[in-house]
Every structure is written in C-alpha cells, then in structure tokens.
Design a protein around this motif. Sequence first.
Motif, short mmCIF file in Angstrom:
data_model
loop_
_atom_site.label_atom_id
_atom_site.label_comp_id
_atom_site.label_asym_id
_atom_site.label_seq_id
_atom_site.Cartn_x
_atom_site.Cartn_y
_atom_site.Cartn_z
N ASN A 119 0.83 -1.21 0.00
CA ASN A 119 0.00 0.00 0.00
C ASN A 119 0.86 1.26 0.00
O ASN A 119 0.53 2.24 -0.67
N TRP A 120 1.97 1.23 0.77
CA TRP A 120 2.87 2.39 0.81
C TRP A 120 3.49 2.64 -0.56
O TRP A 120 3.54 3.78 -1.03
N LYS A 121 3.96 1.59 -1.21
CA LYS A 121 4.58 1.73 -2.53
C LYS A 121 3.59 2.25 -3.55
O LYS A 121 3.91 3.15 -4.35
N GLN A 178 0.91 6.31 6.40
CA GLN A 178 1.24 5.97 5.02
C GLN A 178 1.00 7.15 4.09
O GLN A 178 1.83 7.46 3.23
N VAL A 179 -0.12 7.83 4.29
CA VAL A 179 -0.45 8.98 3.44
C VAL A 179 0.58 10.09 3.65
O VAL A 179 1.11 10.66 2.69
N PHE A 180 0.88 10.38 4.91
CA PHE A 180 1.86 11.43 5.23
C PHE A 180 3.24 11.04 4.71
O PHE A 180 3.95 11.86 4.13
N GLY A 181 3.63 9.79 4.94
CA GLY A 181 4.95 9.34 4.52
C GLY A 181 5.14 9.36 3.02
O GLY A 181 6.21 9.73 2.53
N ARG A 241 -9.26 5.39 1.54
CA ARG A 241 -8.68 4.16 1.04
C ARG A 241 -8.09 3.35 2.21
O ARG A 241 -7.95 3.88 3.30
N PRO A 242 -7.73 2.09 1.94
CA PRO A 242 -7.13 1.28 3.03
C PRO A 242 -5.69 1.72 3.33
O PRO A 242 -4.75 0.94 3.23
N ASN A 243 -5.54 2.98 3.67
CA ASN A 243 -4.23 3.53 4.03
C ASN A 243 -4.31 4.15 5.41
O ASN A 243 -5.30 4.78 5.76
N THR A 244 -3.24 4.01 6.16
CA THR A 244 -3.18 4.70 7.44
C THR A 244 -2.74 6.14 7.20
O THR A 244 -2.22 6.48 6.13
N ARG A 245 -2.95 6.98 8.20
CA ARG A 245 -2.52 8.37 8.06
C ARG A 245 -1.00 8.46 7.92
O ARG A 245 -0.49 9.33 7.23
#
Length: 248
Positions: free
Chosen positions: A3-5, A101-104, A95-99
């Motif tokens: 998800n991060w990528k 992950q979005v910030f990073g 989306r299935p993202n943590t905050r």
Amino acid sequence: MHNWKAGYINELYLLLYRRKIVAFGVVSILLPILLAISLHALQPILGLIAVSPSFPIEMLTIYTGIWIPLFILTITSDLFPNEIASKTLKLALLRPNTRFQVFGTKAAAIGTGIGAILILLGIITFFCNLFAGTSVSFAEAVGILKAYLAAFISMLALSAVFVFIAQFFKSANGFMVFSIVFYVAAKIAPFLFSSFSSFSPTAYTDWHMLWLSQTVTVGKLASTTSFLLASCLLFFTLGYYKFDRKEV
C-alpha cells in the motif's frame, strides 16, 4: 508495504500531472543553459570566464538558496493545504491507508522531487562544462558529487520544516505567504542573532560549501550532518503528529 509503494507511486504521478511542477523541471533545465550562454556571449566584452570548472557549484548555490526552497514550498502547498481545501486528502484517507502511510508517501514524493531537481542540475551543468571545453579533474568531480549529496540532505531538512508548517494551514495561498515571509526572516536572523544559525536548518542552504573546504574538520562535517538528519526526523515527527490529529 504494498500500500505504501502504491501510494508513493500515485503521489509521483499526481505531481507529474501538475503543470507547475513540470514547469519547475523545464525551468530547472533551461536556467543553467541560458546562464552559460549569456556568460559565453559576454566573455569577449567583459573578459569573463564563460563556464569555469566551478560552474556546477555556483549553480548549486543559487538553486539551494532560492530555486529549490521555492520548489519545496510549491510542492508542499499542493500536497497538503491544497488537498485539504479541495477535499482530495479526505478521499485518500478513505482508502485502506493509514494516516502515516499517506503522510509518509507525500513526504517521500517531496524528497524525490528535490533529488530530481539536483540530478537535472548536475547533468545539465556537466554538459555545459563539456560543451564549453572546460575540463574537470577526477578530484573536482568527486568534490562536486559530495557537494550535491550534502545539498540533498540540507534540502531534505528544509522540506521537513515546511511540511511541519503546512500542517497548520488549510489554504495553499496562506501557507505560501507565511512560509516565504518565514524563510526570508530566517535568512536575515543570523545577521541579527549570530547564534540563530547554529540551530536553524534554514541556515544550512549553502552547507555543501563546507564539503569543498580543505580546512573544515571531519568532526565539524559529522556534527552538522547529525544536526540536519536530526532536524529531518524531528520535524517529520512533529509534522506527522499534527497531521494525525488534523480534521480533514
């Protein structure tokens, strides 16, 4: 990790679709070329050296002092306050993202943009030297490479500061105005308070010059490197803390 990528690649694509970001890339390529041509044209009149071996460093100093900070402000305003104002940040968080992950991914996209500008600048100034017939020794080439890597670290630290500041704004225009005033004030402050430069990442925009000096000790370089890396971590953490508690 997947998800991060995916989020990181998505942020890069979104940046490439922004006209102002593309414009920054084009101008970043044209500026050294136009300056080299201008110097070459003035050489017969003023007796100036058109393009010296230090041309990549001279351009780097201009870019890290003005151009790249302006680029950081523009890209940060687009990725944070502008997305809050347009409600697109809320969609990203659905989306299935943590905050985190979005910030990073946004912070990583800014770092990638900085690296891209520096790489473009290094390549273009190298070819300017090549076509001007100015030779660069191996030792000089290594010094230039070290200076560009040092500049990347200092610009990362500066971007972390502005990412943190961006978390207090919901308007891109408000963020831009405040950040420009803040940056100018931070650059003036060392002339009024000499100790300020020791504790401000904004005072290290020309830090790459230390890596070219033969008189600067390894300890000095190590301590300033540690300070800039610590600044990256500190302001990234503070920025995420504020981002994690922000209502979008």
